[in-house]
Design an enzyme around this catalytic site. Sequence first.
Site, short mmCIF file in Angstrom:
data_model
loop_
_atom_site.label_atom_id
_atom_site.label_comp_id
_atom_site.label_asym_id
_atom_site.label_seq_id
_atom_site.Cartn_x
_atom_site.Cartn_y
_atom_site.Cartn_z
N LYS A 1 0.82 -1.20 0.00
CA LYS A 1 0.00 0.00 0.00
C LYS A 1 0.87 1.27 0.00
CE LYS A 1 -4.14 -1.82 0.03
NZ LYS A 1 -4.04 -3.28 -0.17
C1 LIG Z 1 -5.40 -3.97 0.53
C2 LIG Z 1 -6.84 -3.80 0.54
C3 LIG Z 1 -7.67 -4.17 1.61
C4 LIG Z 1 -7.24 -4.88 2.85
O1 LIG Z 1 -5.99 -5.11 3.03
P1 LIG Z 1 -5.14 -6.03 3.99
O2 LIG Z 1 -4.20 -6.71 3.07
O3 LIG Z 1 -6.04 -6.92 4.73
O4 LIG Z 1 -4.45 -5.04 4.88
C5 LIG Z 1 -9.02 -3.89 1.53
N1 LIG Z 1 -9.54 -3.28 0.47
C6 LIG Z 1 -8.80 -2.91 -0.57
C7 LIG Z 1 -9.44 -2.20 -1.71
C8 LIG Z 1 -7.42 -3.17 -0.60
O5 LIG Z 1 -6.71 -2.82 -1.66
#
Ligand SMILES: *Cc1c(COP(=O)(O)O)cnc(C)c1O
Length: 397
Positions: free
Chosen positions: A186
């Site tokens: 992220k």
């Molecule tokens: C990355 C992501 C999540 C959740 O991420 P985790 O890997 O559980 O931290 C939720 N929604 C979206 C759109 C994402 O890209």
Amino acid sequence: MPGFEFFGAEERKQVNEVLETGILMRYGFDTLRNNHWKAKEFEAAFAERMQSRHCQMVSSGTAALTVALAAAGVGAGDEVIMPTFTFVASFESIMILGAVPVLVDIDDTLTLDPEAVRAAITSRTKCVMPVHMCGSMADLAALRNICDQHDLLLLEDACQAIGGTFEGKPLGSYGDLGCFSFDFVKTITAGEGGAVITNFDAYAANADQYQDHGHDHSGNDRGAERHPHLGYNFRISELHAAVGLAQLEKLDGILRTQKRNYSILREALSEIDGVTFRRVPEGGVENYSFINFFLPSEEVAQRAHKSLTEAGVDACFYWYTNNWHYINGWEHLRNLKSLGNLPAEIKAQMQNLNQTDFSKSDHWMGRTISSLVKIGWSEAEVRDRAGKMKQAIEKAL
Ligand SMILES: *Cc1c(COP(=O)(O)O)cnc(C)c1O
């Protein structure tokens, strides 16, 4: 979008402060922790950056969505409207509560189509969950309107669009609750981690308790705390929170670099006859973590994606068939393959996803290519990439 490109001395310093005391847990051990409260500090700093009254840090973005839904009272049999283009966390967080995901079409924003949302509302609908995919947002004004009319919760999944804004407000802060992820790919990362933000005191108190076995966190004897509700363990550790704190400091710099790199790519791709761009709703500002564009047809998009790969352009995604961010890739969900028995409410109420018509989503997804916008690229590297992308796409047209 990846914050891991920027891991350095700041993160190490924060983590070392935790390692020096060895208190890796966010609660208790007051005399041993040498005044380090990384999770608490991260929460305060994040709430301020997101212009929200409250922030609850948790162990992942998926946990954040689960905690947010639970904190707002979503439970078994409640319907949550979500898009066909998203990360699997959307339906996972809904279904773990026994609630029922209702998948609806996206439009040229690549996020929830407000009209499709309106058409999907039933007497059991409790929440609308827009997912701001690939750096840009859903039409939050239209969705707010619908939610107000039908007395529904608006829960924003801002995991892929941290730092973007809508009508001047940080994404995630516009709805009743907003969720973020700090997983390793992220925009900013804590290794693993997530956040829930809200302006509602009651949801914040519920989230605080729910993510820590229902503890009410009053007094300073953890063993003697009361438990007003059932909860689970979705806690973040001090080590992860320490990394997150350091990364948050870098967010605005990352956003500036993303915008510069995005703009260079956009200018080059705009010159191609036949390429159009994803619509950003009026009032919205992207976080520029991806550049998303449409080709004239599915065939051309497939050809263009192949041509980009052959030209050595990395980090370009064709979600429609090559990835699991679209319903085409969710065979396990469509056929409700679960290890154990699923809640009766889900089995009774779930759409038959193998037979639902998502041709409107297909229309946009079949033509979409997304390129990641990295922050480690120099300006010269981005210009080089822009040229290569233009050439490869023109070849496919
Ligand atoms: C990355 C992501 C999540 C959740 O991420 P985790 O890997 O559980 O931290 C939720 N929604 C979206 C759109 C994402 O890209």
